[in-house]
Design an enzyme around this catalytic site. Structure first.
Site, PDB file in Angstrom:
ATOM      1  N   LYS B  29       0.814  -1.228   0.000  1.00 41.32           N
ATOM      2  CA  LYS B  29       0.000   0.000   0.000  1.00 41.32           C
ATOM      3  C   LYS B  29       0.844   1.273   0.000  1.00 41.32           C
ATOM      4  O   LYS B  29       0.324   2.384   0.039  1.00 41.32           O
ATOM      5  CB  LYS B  29      -0.981  -0.002   1.173  1.00 41.32           C
ATOM      6  N   ARG B  30       2.179   1.100  -0.065  1.00 45.59           N
ATOM      7  CA  ARG B  30       3.095   2.241  -0.103  1.00 45.59           C
ATOM      8  C   ARG B  30       2.735   3.217  -1.228  1.00 45.59           C
ATOM      9  O   ARG B  30       2.607   2.818  -2.385  1.00 45.59           O
ATOM     10  CB  ARG B  30       4.502   1.678  -0.341  1.00 45.59           C
ATOM     11  N   CYS B  51      12.000   2.142 -40.373  1.00 41.51           N
ATOM     12  CA  CYS B  51      12.238   0.973 -39.522  1.00 41.51           C
ATOM     13  C   CYS B  51      13.189   0.000 -40.216  1.00 41.51           C
ATOM     14  O   CYS B  51      12.956  -0.391 -41.359  1.00 41.51           O
ATOM     15  CB  CYS B  51      10.907   0.284 -39.226  1.00 41.51           C
ATOM     16  N   CYS B  54      11.232  -3.482 -41.145  1.00 42.02           N
ATOM     17  CA  CYS B  54      10.125  -3.596 -42.092  1.00 42.02           C
ATOM     18  C   CYS B  54      10.610  -4.154 -43.434  1.00 42.02           C
ATOM     19  O   CYS B  54      11.761  -3.913 -43.843  1.00 42.02           O
ATOM     20  CB  CYS B  54       9.458  -2.232 -42.286  1.00 42.02           C
ATOM     21  N   HIS B 114       4.574  -3.844 -38.847  1.00 45.37           N
ATOM     22  CA  HIS B 114       5.300  -3.006 -37.898  1.00 45.37           C
ATOM     23  C   HIS B 114       4.520  -2.791 -36.597  1.00 45.37           C
ATOM     24  O   HIS B 114       5.111  -2.541 -35.541  1.00 45.37           O
ATOM     25  CB  HIS B 114       5.582  -1.645 -38.569  1.00 45.37           C
ATOM     26  N   ASN B 154      13.249  -8.535 -25.879  1.00 45.03           N
ATOM     27  CA  ASN B 154      13.041  -7.341 -25.054  1.00 45.03           C
ATOM     28  C   ASN B 154      11.868  -6.594 -25.659  1.00 45.03           C
ATOM     29  O   ASN B 154      11.944  -6.139 -26.787  1.00 45.03           O
ATOM     30  CB  ASN B 154      14.275  -6.430 -25.067  1.00 45.03           C
ATOM     31  N   GLY B 160      14.576  -1.476 -22.883  1.00 42.40           N
ATOM     32  CA  GLY B 160      15.766  -1.280 -23.721  1.00 42.40           C
ATOM     33  C   GLY B 160      15.564  -1.651 -25.169  1.00 42.40           C
ATOM     34  O   GLY B 160      16.526  -1.742 -25.937  1.00 42.40           O
ATOM     35  N   SER B 162      14.867  -0.873 -28.766  1.00 40.05           N
ATOM     36  CA  SER B 162      15.031   0.401 -29.460  1.00 40.05           C
ATOM     37  C   SER B 162      14.178   0.493 -30.718  1.00 40.05           C
ATOM     38  O   SER B 162      14.194   1.488 -31.419  1.00 40.05           O
ATOM     39  CB  SER B 162      16.507   0.619 -29.802  1.00 40.05           C
ATOM     40  N   HIS B 165       8.957  -2.373 -33.752  1.00 42.94           N
ATOM     41  CA  HIS B 165       8.611  -3.484 -34.648  1.00 42.94           C
ATOM     42  C   HIS B 165       8.875  -4.788 -33.875  1.00 42.94           C
ATOM     43  O   HIS B 165       9.968  -4.997 -33.358  1.00 42.94           O
ATOM     44  CB  HIS B 165       9.488  -3.415 -35.908  1.00 42.94           C
ATOM     45  N   HIS B 167      10.118  -7.999 -32.467  1.00 42.99           N
ATOM     46  CA  HIS B 167      11.278  -8.832 -32.808  1.00 42.99           C
ATOM     47  C   HIS B 167      11.912  -9.411 -31.552  1.00 42.99           C
ATOM     48  O   HIS B 167      11.709  -8.921 -30.447  1.00 42.99           O
ATOM     49  CB  HIS B 167      12.311  -8.022 -33.586  1.00 42.99           C
ATOM     50  N   GLN B 169      15.601 -11.991 -30.290  1.00 40.36           N
ATOM     51  CA  GLN B 169      16.996 -12.228 -30.613  1.00 40.36           C
ATOM     52  C   GLN B 169      17.388 -13.663 -30.268  1.00 40.36           C
ATOM     53  O   GLN B 169      16.766 -14.298 -29.412  1.00 40.36           O
ATOM     54  CB  GLN B 169      17.884 -11.258 -29.835  1.00 40.36           C
ATOM     55  N   HIS B 282      15.221 -20.859 -21.165  1.00 39.10           N
ATOM     56  CA  HIS B 282      16.418 -21.464 -20.589  1.00 39.10           C
ATOM     57  C   HIS B 282      16.439 -22.916 -21.034  1.00 39.10           C
ATOM     58  O   HIS B 282      15.490 -23.665 -20.782  1.00 39.10           O
ATOM     59  CB  HIS B 282      16.389 -21.366 -19.064  1.00 39.10           C
ATOM     60  N   TYR B 317      19.018  -2.114  -2.574  1.00 39.54           N
ATOM     61  CA  TYR B 317      18.989  -3.350  -1.797  1.00 39.54           C
ATOM     62  C   TYR B 317      19.018  -4.567  -2.717  1.00 39.54           C
ATOM     63  O   TYR B 317      19.720  -5.548  -2.465  1.00 39.54           O
ATOM     64  CB  TYR B 317      17.747  -3.388  -0.891  1.00 39.54           C
ATOM     65  N   GLU B 318      18.263  -4.497  -3.805  1.00 36.04           N
ATOM     66  CA  GLU B 318      18.165  -5.623  -4.732  1.00 36.04           C
ATOM     67  C   GLU B 318      19.489  -5.891  -5.451  1.00 36.04           C
ATOM     68  O   GLU B 318      19.832  -7.042  -5.720  1.00 36.04           O
ATOM     69  CB  GLU B 318      17.061  -5.364  -5.761  1.00 36.04           C
TER      70      GLU B 318
END
Ligand SMILES: O=P(O)(O)O[C@H]1O[C@H](CO)[C@@H](O)[C@H](O)[C@H]1O
Ligand SMILES: O=P(O)(O)O[C@H]1O[C@H](CO)[C@@H](O)[C@H](O)[C@H]1O
Lengths: 349, 349
Positions: B29-30, B51, B54, B114, B154, B160, B162, B165, B167, B169, B282, B317-318
């Site tokens: 609730k912070r 792009c 494309c 796209h 991503n 990150g 960029s 479109h 995609h 990797q 994985h 902390y993490e």
């Protein structure tokens, strides 16, 4: 075939964790079309009536801050850990493993001034912060259930800091965090093998090589580690084989303040911005077994990559496989070495 | 004293890595006064002449994309790894450890369109992406120097990415990443002890409990892991004890597409936004020794916490100690379970 660390992709090993870091120096010319952060150059007032850290103001849970000078410490109104004694532990067939965790989360306001960060505070004020860290550490470890104390700072909105008033945190807890167990194990293994601490030998070697060293004082060295993950990551290491800040002499306390001040100024000067980072000390666990090999150090993890607004994203490959960086640690060290130790706002042109 | 997982701070163990995750349910609730992200609700064109993904467009290094349908694969113009044979290795006194790393980084455009993401693509198109993953994996492992292949995506500028479109990797490399070594070791230990894979037993237990299960098909289960670090983290696990996507039957390929589609839709529906994440499989290392115990799975790490614009910051902390979360995995699962499997843009009101 010859191999060139400045051009060829390679792996470096983080000696504190054993983890691999992928360095891709040839890639630092990659154009960036992705997310750009807001830069924070706006000047702040010295006092903000809505800030829960400014002297005399009311906090979330109703308490009123004293009209303090120096630094000011209180228990976080939204602590992630609570100080409740509970010994719950359940391991269901090695699949669901759960344990109660007890702790105390404190906030340290670094200064009554709303507008200053460590980079702009004077040396006396920073020394007072360092003394407060020692004091908090000494007091928290008196709770015999406390086994680890994490001192840290999140600086800048980009690092999840929700209040620009300069402050850090101290979390004391019953268990030992995974990162600490890992670093402790590797430091102990090295110590048993060589009879010296891992960071003592690493420091000696770096002081001979010099290329990654940024700051050297009587008691501390600040450098870009050989295995740095973040573009401008640095580490402060004590010259003596100290395990926790409890053992620091008063000379060492002032000396650490000096190193932090110089590093913070260089960081701000790099992109002429209030340079964001998460930073924190790694120290030996307390009130528990043998900690031989533990050597006090402080990590600085700054997210920026090539300007005040373009950060490094530690995402897909990094979350799933290995950390990855483009600019080499040596190049980052060179850039930081060349910067003035006078804060850019205070330089007369 | 009684202990309540829905209210009391506690640690859960990630059985794949052994790492601790601090759960602080009382803290959800912070109030949040920190950084707020841009939300991306803007509609995109089906084709963008600027792009590099494309069909028919020119890429950074000059190549012209074919006018493809389905998915399209090419070597990344800014690869983090390069396909150069080099066996450099240097260990300087256990302090400076360096090794050449060889690899191939490919980009997979998911669709000529796209404007679509996996959440809005139709099942046939997603199935084609999954087949492309298998095909790439099968081909890359034919290089006998390749020991590990990371398939990932991503999604979203906040992660990150960029280019909007759609995609993903695929990085194939000579070494085995730290995260894979760790998960492999723990899976092998479990397998040697119990004679079944860790994830096989975990899946059976979760299917009995049901509370964290989001999607179950003939061949896969998607769930919120008991030790999830990110607020809405999920995992897809194969029901058969498969080690890599090479072993998938064509039925399993289509089935995986179905699970991914449904998960992506629920994610978008959660905050009615194009839901960002980093995701990746994985899989067991290839062309190397015994991999017993490895069980194929796919992680989804989404950064959002409580709206399209407020993310969870894994910071001080993490980074220094343990992962930390506020909302419980059970609560996150409940929220995801309740969502429609029809994309919000396609729902008639
Ligand atoms: O490969 P891209 O899309 O250019 O780059 C993105 O993914 C990479 C792999 O996770 C990261 O190293 C980059 O920081 C990120 O921006
Ligand atoms: O404690 P704060 O400042 O409220 O919160 C910040 O630091 C914490 C500790 O690193 C993180 O868990 C939070 O995600 C971050 O926003």
């Amino acid at each position: 075939m010859s191999f060139d660390l400045n051009n060829d992709p390679h792996i470096r090993i983080d000696i504190l964790t054993g983890e691999r870091v992928l360095v891709s120096p040839h890639r630092s010319k990659r154009p960036w079309q992705g997310q750009v952060e807001k830069s924070t150059t706006r000047e702040r007032e010295t006092y903000d009536e809505d800030c829960y850290l400014c002297p005399g103001n009311r906090r979330a849970e109703g308490a009123i801050n004293p009209s303090y000078s120096g630094s000011f410490v209180f228990v976080n109104d939204f602590s992630a850990l609570l100080d409740r004694d509970n010994s719950f532990y359940l391991n269901e067939k090695d699949l669901f493993i759960t344990e109660a965790e007890r702790g105390i989360c404190k906030v340290i306001s670094f200064s009554p001034r709303h507008d200053l960060t460590l980079a702009e505070m004077d040396l006396d004020a920073i020394t007072q912060v360092v003394k407060t860290w020692q004091n908090e550490f000494d007091n928290l470890r008196k709770n015999i259930w406390v086994q680890y104390i994490q001192v840290f700072e999140n600086k800048g909105a980009i690092m999840g800091c929700s209040n620009p008033h300069p402050h850090g945190q101290v979390w004391a807890q019953q268990g030992i965090p995974s990162a600490i167990v890992l670093e402790g194990q590797r430091q102990m293994d090295y110590f048993k093998k060589y009879g010296r601490t891992l960071l003592r030998d690493y420091l000696d070697a770096e002081l001979k090589k010099k290329e990654r060293v940024l700051i050297e004082t009587k008691s501390f060295v600040c450098l870009v580690p050989y295995w740095a993950k973040w573009p401008f990551e640095t580490m402060i290491i004590s010259k003596r084989e100290l395990q926790t800040i409890s053992e620091f002499s008063s000379e060492e306390l002032s000396d650490l303040a000096l190193v932090i001040q110089e590093l913070a100024i260089r960081y701000d000067n790099l992109f002429e911005t209030s340079f964001p980072y998460s930073a924190g000390m790694h120290q030996a666990p307390v009130n528990t077994g043998d900690q031989s090999g533990w050597h006090w150090h402080m990590h600085f993890y700054p997210p920026l990559l090539r300007s005040a607004t373009v950060k490094k994203f530690m995402v897909g490959y990094e979350m799933l496989a290995d950390a990855q960086r483009d600019i080499t640690p040596e190049k980052a060290a060179e850039m930081l070495q060349q910067l003035s130790v006078i804060h850019y706002k205070k330089q007369s042109n």
